[in-house]
Design an enzyme around this catalytic site. Structure first.
Site, mmCIF file in Angstrom:
data_model
loop_
_atom_site.group_PDB
_atom_site.id
_atom_site.type_symbol
_atom_site.label_atom_id
_atom_site.label_comp_id
_atom_site.label_asym_id
_atom_site.label_seq_id
_atom_site.Cartn_x
_atom_site.Cartn_y
_atom_site.Cartn_z
ATOM 1 N N THR A 43 0.791 -1.221 -0.105
ATOM 2 C CA THR A 43 0.046 -0.118 0.174
ATOM 3 C C THR A 43 0.949 1.279 0.139
ATOM 4 O O THR A 43 0.609 2.300 -0.559
ATOM 5 C CB THR A 43 -0.879 -0.055 1.233
ATOM 6 O OG1 THR A 43 -1.897 -1.191 1.046
ATOM 7 C CG2 THR A 43 -1.765 1.390 1.332
ATOM 8 N N TYR A 57 -8.119 0.831 -3.296
ATOM 9 C CA TYR A 57 -6.796 1.419 -4.187
ATOM 10 C C TYR A 57 -6.120 0.261 -4.647
ATOM 11 O O TYR A 57 -6.380 -1.012 -4.435
ATOM 12 C CB TYR A 57 -5.940 2.049 -3.429
ATOM 13 C CG TYR A 57 -5.726 1.357 -2.012
ATOM 14 C CD1 TYR A 57 -6.125 1.423 -0.976
ATOM 15 C CD2 TYR A 57 -4.434 0.506 -2.036
ATOM 16 C CE1 TYR A 57 -5.850 0.735 0.424
ATOM 17 C CE2 TYR A 57 -4.141 -0.321 -0.977
ATOM 18 C CZ TYR A 57 -4.678 -0.341 0.204
ATOM 19 O OH TYR A 57 -4.241 -0.832 1.183
ATOM 20 N N THR A 123 1.619 -4.518 4.076
ATOM 21 C CA THR A 123 1.362 -4.555 5.507
ATOM 22 C C THR A 123 0.919 -5.997 5.891
ATOM 23 O O THR A 123 0.769 -6.491 7.154
ATOM 24 C CB THR A 123 0.341 -3.725 6.175
ATOM 25 O OG1 THR A 123 -0.721 -3.879 5.337
ATOM 26 C CG2 THR A 123 0.821 -2.316 6.051
ATOM 27 N N ASP A 124 0.282 -6.491 4.929
ATOM 28 C CA ASP A 124 -0.367 -7.999 5.380
ATOM 29 C C ASP A 124 0.464 -9.046 5.632
ATOM 30 O O ASP A 124 0.172 -9.653 6.536
ATOM 31 C CB ASP A 124 -1.184 -8.686 4.030
ATOM 32 C CG ASP A 124 -2.367 -7.710 3.632
ATOM 33 O OD1 ASP A 124 -3.071 -8.316 2.640
ATOM 34 O OD2 ASP A 124 -2.664 -6.877 4.270
ATOM 35 N N LYS A 196 0.031 -7.324 12.696
ATOM 36 C CA LYS A 196 -0.793 -6.483 12.108
ATOM 37 C C LYS A 196 -2.039 -7.063 12.853
ATOM 38 O O LYS A 196 -2.857 -8.013 12.404
ATOM 39 C CB LYS A 196 -1.019 -6.778 10.543
ATOM 40 C CG LYS A 196 -2.060 -5.721 10.097
ATOM 41 C CD LYS A 196 -2.178 -5.779 8.477
ATOM 42 C CE LYS A 196 -3.273 -5.052 7.857
ATOM 43 N NZ LYS A 196 -3.192 -5.136 6.407
ATOM 44 N N GLU A 316 -2.508 -28.051 28.030
ATOM 45 C CA GLU A 316 -3.600 -28.607 26.995
ATOM 46 C C GLU A 316 -3.407 -29.964 26.487
ATOM 47 O O GLU A 316 -4.320 -30.870 26.511
ATOM 48 C CB GLU A 316 -3.984 -27.905 25.899
ATOM 49 C CG GLU A 316 -4.845 -26.325 26.332
ATOM 50 C CD GLU A 316 -6.323 -26.768 26.906
ATOM 51 O OE1 GLU A 316 -6.727 -25.948 27.689
ATOM 52 O OE2 GLU A 316 -6.784 -27.746 26.533
HETATM 53 N N1 DAS Z 1 -2.362 -5.877 0.192
HETATM 54 C C1 DAS Z 1 -1.843 -5.243 1.223
HETATM 55 C C2 DAS Z 1 -0.390 -5.700 1.131
HETATM 56 O O1 DAS Z 1 0.522 -5.674 -0.123
HETATM 57 C C3 DAS Z 1 -1.758 -3.765 1.219
HETATM 58 C C4 DAS Z 1 -0.827 -3.128 2.381
HETATM 59 O O2 DAS Z 1 -1.565 -3.108 3.312
HETATM 60 O O3 DAS Z 1 0.027 -2.977 2.220
HETATM 61 O O4 DAS Z 1 0.166 -6.114 2.020
#
Ligand code: DAS
Length: 359
Positions: A43, A57, A123-124, A196, A316
């Site tokens: 992103t 986007y 970020t994923d 995240k 567990e």
């Molecule tokens: N799809 C997500 C990624 O590329 C977009 C982001 O949050 O960076 O990890």
């Protein structure tokens, strides 16, 4: 009076800006740290159709040179150059991409003309990449991973300041020896601990044990240190790893299908991460299946689908008796990364468990 006061205020501000610009210019380029920005997409390189599109986007569109040009203030804090390693959304990362990125980082850090590295990243799966590099890059120079939750085309985009902060951290001598770091939303997190945890907020990244510090207006502030082995103190070396064993995750819930576990074995995986409910719990009708897979050589690692806390060994399930491993405080996706790296060295569950305690 107000008019006179505001004129005075503007004059004073202009003088301060001129003075600070002189001071900055006086700092010769040689004094500025040399930081390489490795761009992978995400992103932070995204673009939306309008300034109102903060969550709709296309990721991985803007090239690294435009990212750097978009923050001219980077030149005030470092000598920066960019490399475009990939241009993808990070959900599309593979083991091969992790290895390629890790080897590039390792090579660059050996260059005496490089003081630190910033990696712009989606970020994923940012937390998997940061943990992986934390495990295998045997160098104590700063490596700082950064992303953004909004594209640069959006109102109140977070990418510019996140990138500026990441370059400040990567150029900071105090960042050395703290492991791979993640700079998001003014905070500096350990690449091991961060996750995240919100999927549409700029405050998406948190660590259950807290950030290591903050970066504010071009300065870093540190409040704690990592507790686990990392980077220069790691037994794993990216320069000696050319492939990663397959590891897959099965997500625990009620009414599980045992087919899921069989599918992992059929895929050729060397370990299964059971993302169990609660304290890494295993349904009573699934225990024999996992014990059978273990007896056929598949490693069984108990993690938890619960975001915080850590899985207790022999609580567990009788892990000693079943020859299983517990993932400690690592979430399932990080347990998958550590299991893959650990399996490049050993298939002994006791050794695997040592590695999960230490890293
Ligand atoms: N799809 C997500 C990624 O590329 C977009 C982001 O949050 O960076 O990890």
């Amino acid at each position: 009076m107000f008019e006179l006061r505001s004129l005075f205020a503007r004059g004073a501000a202009a003088m301060v800006l001129a003075l600070s610009a002189t001071l900055v210019a006086a700092q010769s380029p040689a004094a500025k740290p040399r930081v390489v920005v490795l761009a992978t997409g995400g992103t932070i390189a995204g673009a939306g159709a309008s300034v109102a599109n903060s969550a709709t986007y296309q990721a991985a569109k803007v090239p690294v040179d435009k990212l750097i040009a978009g923050v001219p203030e980077l030149a005030d804090v470092a000598q920066v150059r960019g490399e475009q390693v990939f241009q993808i959304a990070s959900e599309s990362f593979t083991n091969d991409k992790l290895l390629q990125l890790g080897k590039r980082v390792s090579t660059l850090l050996k260059d005496p003309a490089v003081d630190g590295i910033v990696i712009t990243h989606g970020t994923d799966t940012l937390e998997e990449t940061s943990f992986f590099l934390n495990l295998v890059v045997q160098n104590d120079k700063p490596v700082v991973i950064v992303g953004s939750m909004r594209p640069g085309t959006s109102m109140s985009a977070d990418g510019m300041l996140n990138l500026y902060n990441a370059v400040v951290v990567a150029g900071s001598a105090q960042a050395r020896g703290k492991g791979v770091l993640v700079a998001m939303n003014d905070e500096i997190h350990s690449g091991r601990d961060v996750a995240k945890r919100v999927n549409i907020k700029t405050s998406a990244f948190t660590s259950q044990w807290g950030p290591l510090g903050m970066v504010v207006e071009g300065r870093t502030y540190w409040f704690r240190l990592p507790a686990k082995r990392h980077t220069a103190g790691s037994e794993f070396d990216i320069d000696k790893i050319d492939s990663l064993p397959e590891v897959q995750v099965v997500y625990g819930s009620g009414n599980m299908s045992l087919e899921l576990y069989d599918a992992v074995q059929r895929s050729g995986a060397k370990a299964i991460v059971h993302a169990g409910t609660g304290n890494g719990s295993v349904a009573n009708y699934a225990v024999d299946k996992l014990r059978s897979l273990r007896s056929q050589g598949l490693q069984v690692i108990r993690s938890s689908r619960v975001g915080d806390g850590f899985v207790l060994r022999n609580s567990e399930q009788p892990d000693d008796k079943y020859d299983w491993v517990v993932a400690h405080d690592l979430n399932p996706q990080k347990a998958k990364i550590l299991a893959a790296v650990a399996l490049t060295k050993t298939a002994d569950p006791k050794e695997l468990q040592r590695i999960f305690w230490e890293y």
